[in-house]
Design an enzyme around this catalytic site. Structure first.
Site, short mmCIF file in Angstrom:
data_model
loop_
_atom_site.label_atom_id
_atom_site.label_comp_id
_atom_site.label_asym_id
_atom_site.label_seq_id
_atom_site.Cartn_x
_atom_site.Cartn_y
_atom_site.Cartn_z
N ARG A 54 44.19 136.21 58.80
CA ARG A 54 44.84 136.85 57.66
C ARG A 54 45.43 138.20 58.05
O ARG A 54 44.87 138.90 58.90
CB ARG A 54 43.82 137.08 56.53
CG ARG A 54 43.36 135.82 55.85
CD ARG A 54 42.35 136.12 54.77
NE ARG A 54 41.09 136.61 55.35
CZ ARG A 54 40.06 137.03 54.64
NH1 ARG A 54 40.15 137.07 53.32
NH2 ARG A 54 38.96 137.42 55.22
N THR B 160 40.03 134.80 60.65
CA THR B 160 40.80 133.96 59.72
C THR B 160 42.31 134.03 59.95
O THR B 160 43.05 133.26 59.35
CB THR B 160 40.52 134.39 58.26
OG1 THR B 160 40.86 135.77 58.13
CG2 THR B 160 39.06 134.19 57.89
N ASP C 101 36.56 145.57 61.90
CA ASP C 101 37.71 145.51 62.80
C ASP C 101 38.07 146.86 63.40
O ASP C 101 39.24 147.13 63.68
CB ASP C 101 38.94 144.91 62.08
CG ASP C 101 38.64 143.56 61.50
OD1 ASP C 101 37.92 142.79 62.16
OD2 ASP C 101 39.09 143.27 60.38
N GLY D 216 37.22 147.85 66.30
CA GLY D 216 37.29 147.78 67.77
C GLY D 216 35.90 147.79 68.39
O GLY D 216 35.73 148.19 69.55
N LYS D 217 34.92 147.32 67.63
CA LYS D 217 33.54 147.29 68.13
C LYS D 217 33.42 146.42 69.37
O LYS D 217 32.69 146.74 70.30
CB LYS D 217 32.59 146.78 67.03
CG LYS D 217 32.56 147.64 65.79
CD LYS D 217 31.63 147.07 64.73
CE LYS D 217 32.13 145.80 64.08
NZ LYS D 217 33.34 145.92 63.26
N GLY E 201 34.61 138.96 63.98
CA GLY E 201 35.56 138.55 65.02
C GLY E 201 35.73 139.72 65.97
O GLY E 201 36.42 140.68 65.66
N HIS E 202 35.04 139.67 67.10
CA HIS E 202 35.08 140.79 68.04
C HIS E 202 35.93 140.43 69.25
O HIS E 202 35.62 139.49 69.98
CB HIS E 202 33.65 141.18 68.44
CG HIS E 202 32.83 141.65 67.27
ND1 HIS E 202 31.49 141.91 67.33
CD2 HIS E 202 33.19 141.93 65.98
CE1 HIS E 202 31.06 142.32 66.14
NE2 HIS E 202 32.07 142.32 65.31
N GLN F 12 30.99 143.94 61.19
CA GLN F 12 31.61 144.49 59.98
C GLN F 12 31.55 146.03 60.00
O GLN F 12 31.44 146.62 61.06
CB GLN F 12 30.96 143.93 58.71
CG GLN F 12 31.26 142.45 58.45
CD GLN F 12 30.31 141.48 59.14
OE1 GLN F 12 29.12 141.69 59.19
NE2 GLN F 12 30.84 140.41 59.67
N LYS G 41 42.25 152.61 68.94
CA LYS G 41 43.65 152.30 68.65
C LYS G 41 44.51 153.51 68.34
O LYS G 41 45.42 153.45 67.52
CB LYS G 41 43.71 151.26 67.50
CG LYS G 41 43.06 149.93 67.88
CD LYS G 41 43.22 148.89 66.80
CE LYS G 41 44.29 147.89 67.13
NZ LYS G 41 44.23 146.68 66.30
N LEU G 42 44.24 154.61 69.00
CA LEU G 42 45.07 155.80 68.79
C LEU G 42 46.53 155.52 69.14
O LEU G 42 47.46 156.00 68.46
CB LEU G 42 44.55 156.97 69.64
CG LEU G 42 45.28 158.29 69.42
CD1 LEU G 42 44.93 158.89 68.06
CD2 LEU G 42 44.99 159.30 70.52
N ARG H 2 14.50 132.41 49.12
CA ARG H 2 13.41 131.74 49.84
C ARG H 2 13.56 130.23 49.94
O ARG H 2 12.58 129.48 49.98
CB ARG H 2 12.05 132.13 49.24
CG ARG H 2 11.77 133.61 49.47
CD ARG H 2 10.78 134.17 48.53
NE ARG H 2 11.30 134.18 47.18
CZ ARG H 2 10.61 134.60 46.14
NH1 ARG H 2 9.38 135.03 46.28
NH2 ARG H 2 11.15 134.60 44.93
N LYS I 77 35.54 145.75 71.82
CA LYS I 77 35.96 146.44 73.05
C LYS I 77 34.93 147.51 73.45
O LYS I 77 34.54 147.61 74.61
CB LYS I 77 37.32 147.09 72.84
CG LYS I 77 37.71 147.97 74.01
CD LYS I 77 39.06 148.59 73.94
CE LYS I 77 39.15 149.63 75.06
NZ LYS I 77 40.48 150.14 75.28
P1 IMO Z 1 34.08 142.38 62.19
O1 IMO Z 1 32.67 142.30 62.73
C1 IMO Z 1 36.58 142.71 58.67
C2 IMO Z 1 35.14 140.84 55.00
C3 IMO Z 1 35.91 139.66 54.44
C4 IMO Z 1 35.70 139.88 52.95
C5 IMO Z 1 34.26 140.37 52.90
C6 IMO Z 1 33.23 139.30 52.58
O2 IMO Z 1 35.08 141.68 63.00
O3 IMO Z 1 34.44 143.80 61.90
P2 IMO Z 1 32.20 137.33 54.02
O4 IMO Z 1 32.84 136.14 54.66
O5 IMO Z 1 31.50 138.22 54.98
O6 IMO Z 1 31.35 136.97 52.85
O7 IMO Z 1 33.43 138.17 53.41
O8 IMO Z 1 33.98 140.92 54.18
N1 IMO Z 1 34.70 140.68 56.39
C7 IMO Z 1 35.25 141.35 57.42
N2 IMO Z 1 36.31 142.17 57.47
N3 IMO Z 1 35.90 142.47 59.79
C8 IMO Z 1 34.81 141.67 59.77
O9 IMO Z 1 34.00 141.53 60.82
C9 IMO Z 1 34.46 141.02 58.55
N4 IMO Z 1 33.50 140.17 58.17
C10 IMO Z 1 33.64 139.98 56.84
O10 IMO Z 1 37.28 139.75 54.78
O11 IMO Z 1 36.52 140.91 52.49
MG MG Z 2 36.92 141.86 63.70
#
Ligand code: IMO
Ligand code: MG
Length: 423
Positions: free
Chosen positions: A302, A300, A12, A14-15, A39-40, A223, A330-331, A142, A17
């Site tokens: 959250r 999600t 999260d 900001g990839k 979630g981008h 991630q 996000k400065l 596998r 953008k």
């Molecule tokens: P982007 O690409 C932030 C976190 C989940 C959890 C852990 C494992 O938007 O940055 P999973 O469902 O992958 O097995 O969950 O990873 N998580 C993320 N946190 N941004 C994400 O993606 C995430 N994808 C998984 O909250 O802690």
């Molecule tokens: Mg995200």
């Protein structure tokens, strides 16, 4: 310049953008790991788009997007995304989107198992519940089903039957659940296969051929470094290699073809889900930054946990990721703060650690060492040149650059496309 964009924290950053902006000057954008857990968010004018599986470059009609073999594809989620864009007037054609033949498929039992395992665990991971971990587990054990298997009804039947035989026993005996019926899944997934077939090809051959012709490729990470299966805060991580090293194996392009690594870094830190977070705010400050930064999960919904910028984390990520440039995102969220803190080390058992420790107990009990800097207390959203940023904002950024040891190239000062400073 073939460029990788990765997250340097816990996702999260900001990839979305950043990729939307950088992909404008690239020919192809390739997602190489993760799945619909990502979630981008991309904002264009008044419209907001959230991408889970589609590369964030999909809004540029003339560019090609690739879902590489390292991604785990939930066909239902992908088709929902494609249909969702179509409803908004954006058609995703097979010319524009290519999916790897050897990508693994998320099955209904993966999603269910993700939830059941999480429920049973004493130490919850807080997964997104999208079946990511179980799907990658099957790939490694596998017994996974790949896109190419899904497209061949004979192979698919055999593999699905084999899997259900074992998995249904497990569902019944371990979780007291009734398991899955072959026919239902088979029919549902044959429907997906029909719709996805036109998009499927050997994307490794495709991308390498394009590179040979001189086309430029952007590799889109999902991630962040501390969710990496090897280097993250294990077991509170995701099930793939989120670091730069995941790119070559996740799309079949050799590391020698990668020219540059740009890391997206939030001007503070957030984390969603469970696991250690040394610089996490107290609840009051947490609420302030969450509200200002709209820190709610794009997948999600959250609430994200928020904290001060942690240079120990980002320096470690920069080392294993070979970062060339930082994009500070996000400065503007920090505009109103009277002071800011930067974590420069961790105090643990009487010593100060300068490097990220992997010991879980250390991560839970260490105390961050902070440096305090004055805030700038004015909006930065209108600024378009680095040197025109308020002096305290510049000092904050320069100190981050010093501590991390990587040059800051971009500074994002709002969520819109043009709200970015290129240095
Ligand atoms: P982007 O690409 C932030 C976190 C989940 C959890 C852990 C494992 O938007 O940055 P999973 O469902 O992958 O097995 O969950 O990873 N998580 C993320 N946190 N941004 C994400 O993606 C995430 N994808 C998984 O909250 O802690
Ligand atoms: Mg995200």
């Amino acid at each position: 310049m073939n460029t990788v964009v990765v997250g340097a924290q816990w996702g999260d950053e900001g990839k979305g953008k950043l990729i939307d902006i950088l992909s404008k000057d690239m020919d192809i954008t390739v997602r190489y790991q993760g799945g619909s857990n990502a979630g981008h968010t991309v904002i264009v004018g008044q419209e907001q788009y959230i991408f889970h599986l589609l590369p964030s470059a999909i809004l540029h009609p003339k560019k090609v997007c690739v879902i590489g073999n390292g991604v785990v594809v939930d066909p239902r989620a992908l088709l929902e995304e494609i249909d969702g864009l179509e409803k908004r007037g954006i058609k995703v054609s097979p010319r524009q989107l290519k999916i790897a033949v050897n990508t693994h498929i998320v099955m209904p039992y993966h999603r269910v198992l993700d939830g059941l395992r999480e429920k049973m665990r004493e130490n919850k991971i807080g997964t997104t519940g999208r079946g990511i971990g179980p799907c990658y587990a099957d790939k490694v054990t596998r017994c996974g089903i790949r896109m190419v298997d899904l497209l061949n009804p004979t192979v698919f039947t055999e593999k699905l039957k084999d899997n259900l035989r074992e998995k249904n026993e497990y569902f019944k005996k371990v979780f007291g659940q009734k398991g899955f019926d072959f026919k239902g899944i088979f029919e549902e997934y044959q429907g997906y296969a029909r719709r996805l077939k036109p998009y499927v090809c050997d994307t490794a051959l495709y991308v390498n051929a394009e590179i040979k012709k001189g086309r430029s490729v952007l590799f889109e990470g999902a991630q962040g470094a501390f969710l990496d299966i090897d280097f993250g805060t294990y077991p509170f991580v995701t099930s793939s290699n989120t670091i730069v090293g995941g790119a070559p194996s996740g799309c079949g392009v050799a590391p020698t073809r990668i020219d540059k690594v740009v890391a997206a870094v939030k001007a503070y830190t957030t984390r969603v889900g469970e696991g250690p977070f040394p610089t996490e705010f107290d609840p009051k400050m947490d609420d302030i930054i969450r509200a200002k930064g709209k820190e709610f999960g794009a997948t999600t919904g959250r609430a994200r946990r928020c904290g001060w910028f942690d240079s120990v984390l980002v320096r470690y990520a920069a080392t294993i990721g070979g970062y060339d440039e930082l994009a500070i995102m996000k400065l503007d969220v920090l505009d109103e703060l009277p002071f800011l803190r930067l974590c420069t080390g961790y105090r643990y058992k009487g010593t100060v650690l300068k490097d990220f420790p992997h010991d879980y107990q250390a991560l839970c009990h260490l105390k961050p060492v902070y440096e305090q800097l004055p805030g700038w207390q004015k909006p930065v959203g209108e600024v378009r040149e680095f040197r025109k940023l308020p002096v305290n904002a510049r000092n904050y950024l320069m100190r981050i650059e010093d501590l991390v040891g990587v040059r800051i190239k971009y500074v994002s000062i709002g969520s819109k496309r043009d709200e970015i400073i290129t240095r």
